[in-house]
Motif scaffolding. Sequence first.
Motif, PDB file in Angstrom:
ATOM      1  N   GLN A  60       0.831  -1.315   0.233  1.00 42.05           N
ATOM      2  CA  GLN A  60      -0.025  -0.258   0.030  1.00 42.05           C
ATOM      3  C   GLN A  60       0.926   1.221   0.137  1.00 42.05           C
ATOM      4  O   GLN A  60       1.694   1.592   0.954  1.00 42.05           O
ATOM      5  N   SER A  61       0.794   1.975  -1.040  1.00 44.30           N
ATOM      6  CA  SER A  61       1.457   3.349  -1.297  1.00 44.30           C
ATOM      7  C   SER A  61       1.036   4.518  -0.587  1.00 44.30           C
ATOM      8  O   SER A  61      -0.086   4.742  -0.798  1.00 44.30           O
ATOM      9  N   THR A  62       1.788   5.291  -0.039  1.00 39.76           N
ATOM     10  CA  THR A  62       1.148   6.553   0.377  1.00 39.76           C
ATOM     11  C   THR A  62       2.337   7.958  -0.058  1.00 39.76           C
ATOM     12  O   THR A  62       3.397   7.498  -0.081  1.00 39.76           O
ATOM     13  N   LEU A  63       1.407   8.672  -0.773  1.00 42.68           N
ATOM     14  CA  LEU A  63       2.313   9.893  -0.937  1.00 42.68           C
ATOM     15  C   LEU A  63       1.854  10.968   0.032  1.00 42.68           C
ATOM     16  O   LEU A  63       0.624  11.379   0.419  1.00 42.68           O
ATOM     17  N   ILE A  64       2.788  11.580   0.351  1.00 46.25           N
ATOM     18  CA  ILE A  64       2.959  12.694   1.183  1.00 46.25           C
ATOM     19  C   ILE A  64       3.320  14.113   0.477  1.00 46.25           C
ATOM     20  O   ILE A  64       4.082  14.202  -0.100  1.00 46.25           O
ATOM     21  N   VAL A  65       2.186  14.959   0.934  1.00 49.63           N
ATOM     22  CA  VAL A  65       2.557  16.259   0.142  1.00 49.63           C
ATOM     23  C   VAL A  65       2.211  17.457   1.169  1.00 49.63           C
ATOM     24  O   VAL A  65       1.828  17.269   2.328  1.00 49.63           O
ATOM     25  N   GLU A  66       2.636  18.526   0.932  1.00 52.43           N
ATOM     26  CA  GLU A  66       2.419  19.984   1.835  1.00 52.43           C
ATOM     27  C   GLU A  66       1.042  20.203   1.699  1.00 52.43           C
ATOM     28  O   GLU A  66       0.499  19.910   0.682  1.00 52.43           O
ATOM     29  N   PRO A  67       0.206  20.826   2.742  1.00 57.01           N
ATOM     30  CA  PRO A  67      -1.027  20.941   2.722  1.00 57.01           C
ATOM     31  C   PRO A  67      -1.276  22.104   1.772  1.00 57.01           C
ATOM     32  O   PRO A  67      -2.518  21.912   1.141  1.00 57.01           O
ATOM     33  N   GLY A  68      -0.444  23.043   1.073  1.00 57.91           N
ATOM     34  CA  GLY A  68      -0.920  23.861   0.174  1.00 57.91           C
ATOM     35  C   GLY A  68      -0.867  23.408  -1.156  1.00 57.91           C
ATOM     36  O   GLY A  68      -1.637  23.942  -1.857  1.00 57.91           O
TER      37      GLY A  68
END
Lengths: 185, 188
Positions: free
Chosen positions: A32-40
């Motif tokens: 299961q892959s997760t992509l993390i981004v900045e809130p903006g």
Amino acid sequence: MASKPNLDHPVFKIVKEAFPAVRFRATEFRGQSTLIVEPGNLHKVLAFLRHDDRCDFNFLSDVIGIDYLDYPTPMPGRFSVIYNLVSYTRDDRLFMKVFLDPSLPTDGIDEDPALYLDSVCDIWPGAEWTEREVFDMFGIRFRNHPDLRRILLWKDYPAHPLRKDYPLRGRGERETYRVIDRTDA
Amino acid sequence: MGIEAAITAEGFATTQLTKVMNWSRRSSLWPMPFATACCGIELMATASSRYDLARFGAEVMRFSPRQSDLLIVAGRVAIKMMPVLQRIYQQMTEPRWVISMGACASTGGVFDTYATVQGVDQFIPVDVYVPGCPPRPEQLIEGVMAIQRHIDEEGLPPVGGKRVPLNISVAPTHEVAPQPIGVSLGAS
């Protein structure tokens, strides 16, 4: 013990090419892959994942909040919100994650400008209730949400109970209600 | 048999009016099922043919509180549900009795959380507590029969039996403790 995450999800590459200026982080656990981004950057990346033909995540399965207070491993932020994306056309699943840090004490229900995200109700209309639940339980608010009210607890509840600094048994909310006796009718 | 056995050959019997009223009241309890959880399933089983609550005159489940005189609170009650429960109790006709069925309705059960009422008797009067998680139908029948004995002995519920909140755990007793490192697979 911990194996190295296998970051081979095909969508990672597509997203990286589409947003060269955006900082991404990624992780993987048991396929299961997760992509993390900045809130903006959250809203535009999610809109891309929904509408791009190679991604086509046409179903938002869930929106989840997490409080990482006293988590055993250091985390990039106190709270996180996870978007569980599913593509029925490509039979694929991807988790999008953002981290948020509060700027106010978290024991009340004061509106915290740091705990704000862009609502994705315009991308997936089904996000309306799941975002309301995240707001109800964690106090994370969503901009441009059509109807941001509490969904499980009642309107005047004085806390966001899934925050880890909120006591499990509450602060007396379950004890304070009117008592009726046998003569009430 | 039954009451016919008490009638003499002359065709009349002497008794007290209150006894006749209590006898008719206890023999035709109309329950209002306030079933919010798994206790409600046992409540349905109690009313069904195998356990047959009709033997005790209490088989007519009324889903309108205005037609019922026995409130069976079956299941956990969230504090958000209290206005509904209290309104149902207030709408019931006099005389009225309340059974708190199961561990959750009586004490909160395992749901010792911010949202769950720790016993409905903190907020409404309760006459009989039925223990169990969930109680067997036999236990609920025993509870209904306890109400019937109550009616036989007292006639009416005592006036002014006001229950106050127990205030068991107003002070927060929960402290967030650090967890041991590496509790889950994949923790780096």
